[in-house]
Design an enzyme around this catalytic site. Sequence first.
Site, PDB file in Angstrom:
ATOM      1  N   HIS A   1      -4.403  -0.218  -5.342  1.00  0.00           N
ATOM      2  CA  HIS A   1      -3.751   1.011  -4.893  1.00  0.00           C
ATOM      3  C   HIS A   1      -3.282   0.831  -3.456  1.00  0.00           C
ATOM      4  O   HIS A   1      -3.606  -0.167  -2.810  1.00  0.00           O
ATOM      5  CB  HIS A   1      -4.658   2.227  -5.051  1.00  0.00           C
TER       6      HIS A   1
ATOM      7  N   HIS B   1      -3.784   2.395  -0.554  1.00  0.00           N
ATOM      8  CA  HIS B   1      -4.507   2.769   0.656  1.00  0.00           C
ATOM      9  C   HIS B   1      -4.639   1.572   1.585  1.00  0.00           C
ATOM     10  O   HIS B   1      -4.765   0.426   1.144  1.00  0.00           O
ATOM     11  CB  HIS B   1      -5.881   3.336   0.300  1.00  0.00           C
TER      12      HIS B   1
ATOM     13  N   ASP C   1      -6.876   0.198   3.469  1.00  0.00           N
ATOM     14  CA  ASP C   1      -7.970  -0.772   3.436  1.00  0.00           C
ATOM     15  C   ASP C   1      -7.860  -1.733   2.259  1.00  0.00           C
ATOM     16  O   ASP C   1      -8.683  -2.633   2.114  1.00  0.00           O
ATOM     17  CB  ASP C   1      -9.332  -0.065   3.419  1.00  0.00           C
ATOM     18  N   HIS C   2      -6.801  -1.573   1.465  1.00  0.00           N
ATOM     19  CA  HIS C   2      -6.564  -2.477   0.339  1.00  0.00           C
ATOM     20  C   HIS C   2      -5.241  -3.241   0.461  1.00  0.00           C
ATOM     21  O   HIS C   2      -5.019  -4.184  -0.291  1.00  0.00           O
ATOM     22  CB  HIS C   2      -6.582  -1.696  -0.976  1.00  0.00           C
TER      23      HIS C   2
ATOM     24  N   HIS D   1      -8.479   8.453  -8.594  1.00  0.00           N
ATOM     25  CA  HIS D   1      -8.603   8.362  -7.144  1.00  0.00           C
ATOM     26  C   HIS D   1      -7.539   9.249  -6.511  1.00  0.00           C
ATOM     27  O   HIS D   1      -6.652   9.770  -7.200  1.00  0.00           O
ATOM     28  CB  HIS D   1      -8.446   6.901  -6.712  1.00  0.00           C
TER      29      HIS D   1
ATOM     30  N   ASP E   1     -10.579   1.763  -6.328  1.00  0.00           N
ATOM     31  CA  ASP E   1     -11.383   2.935  -5.996  1.00  0.00           C
ATOM     32  C   ASP E   1     -11.261   3.966  -7.111  1.00  0.00           C
ATOM     33  O   ASP E   1     -10.158   4.227  -7.623  1.00  0.00           O
ATOM     34  CB  ASP E   1     -10.903   3.557  -4.686  1.00  0.00           C
TER      35      ASP E   1
ATOM     36  N   HIS F   1     -17.458  -2.316  -2.014  1.00  0.00           N
ATOM     37  CA  HIS F   1     -16.796  -1.169  -1.390  1.00  0.00           C
ATOM     38  C   HIS F   1     -17.830  -0.176  -0.863  1.00  0.00           C
ATOM     39  O   HIS F   1     -17.844   0.990  -1.206  1.00  0.00           O
ATOM     40  CB  HIS F   1     -15.855  -0.490  -2.403  1.00  0.00           C
TER      41      HIS F   1
END
Length: 309
Positions: free
Chosen positions: A63, A65, A67-68, A140, A211, A269
């Site tokens: 996805h 976001h 942090d990914h 998510h 997530d 995570h």
Amino acid sequence: MELYFLGTNAGVPSLQRNVTSIALRLLEERRSLWLFDCGEGTQHQILKSPLKLSKLEKVFITHMHGDHVFGLPGLLSSRGAQGVTAPLAIYGPPGIKSFIETSLTISQSRVPYTMDIIEHTGGVIFEDKYFRVEAAGLDHRADSYGYRVVEKDLPGSLDPKRLEAYGLKPGPQYGKLKRGESVELGDGSWIHPADVLLAPKKGRVVTILGDTRPCPGVEVLAKDADVLVHEATFMEDLAELAHEYYHSTAKQAAEAAVRGGVKSLFLTHFSSRYKDVEHLQPLLQEAKEVFEHTRLAEDFGLYPVQRST
């Protein structure tokens, strides 16, 4: 086939753990490396690891976001700066193509290799004669996907006793039989692969989730997997907070492993509130009470994916 964790923290990096990135090493299977997510600092983690960007064949983004994905533009640029010219395939949700192209264009980054950027909304996203990769939507705040990597069954090994019974000696005929070809003997009779091969070797299944809160997509992807990699952002005492922020607890990850009939579970995570391995032990214990074959993923941890017998 081996899992190598480059980052196991949630949200932001900490002194102990980087943000999310997982490598699937397929050096024996296809002499390559597949990467799942690429949080900020992933290329620095790779520099500290035995992994090589020259081996990178595919990237799968769960996805969008930060942090990914925030480490992806730098990693792509560095791959080119190292002189790598092999093509690269990148799979991700809608928006991944615009993110990559905009980042590289505005930063005037030179990428001297072909990039095939495939946006998807689930289903079978890759297949060849050795592997199939399936994706399914999760639950998510952003469109989030999990990936199910299915290794196709391999031909069985040659049975020395059967070969000896037919009077076959090591040589080219062995190779033909192994490749599924029949061979003719001196007396005009034929030996077929099924006559001398042992049972096929069952392919392995690795499921890596983005997530998510508990949802049907988790169960679809996890069914009968050899390995399930599942987020465990919080402990069960923070289940309401996990639900509010569209995450899962360690216990919920273990429950998914039980329902899916998986063989082993890796938790990853982790919230930064769990500062180090010692503080993560309660999450591990919580999960193991539900599913015994649970492990904590650790940055720079290498874990072979065992073949079922």
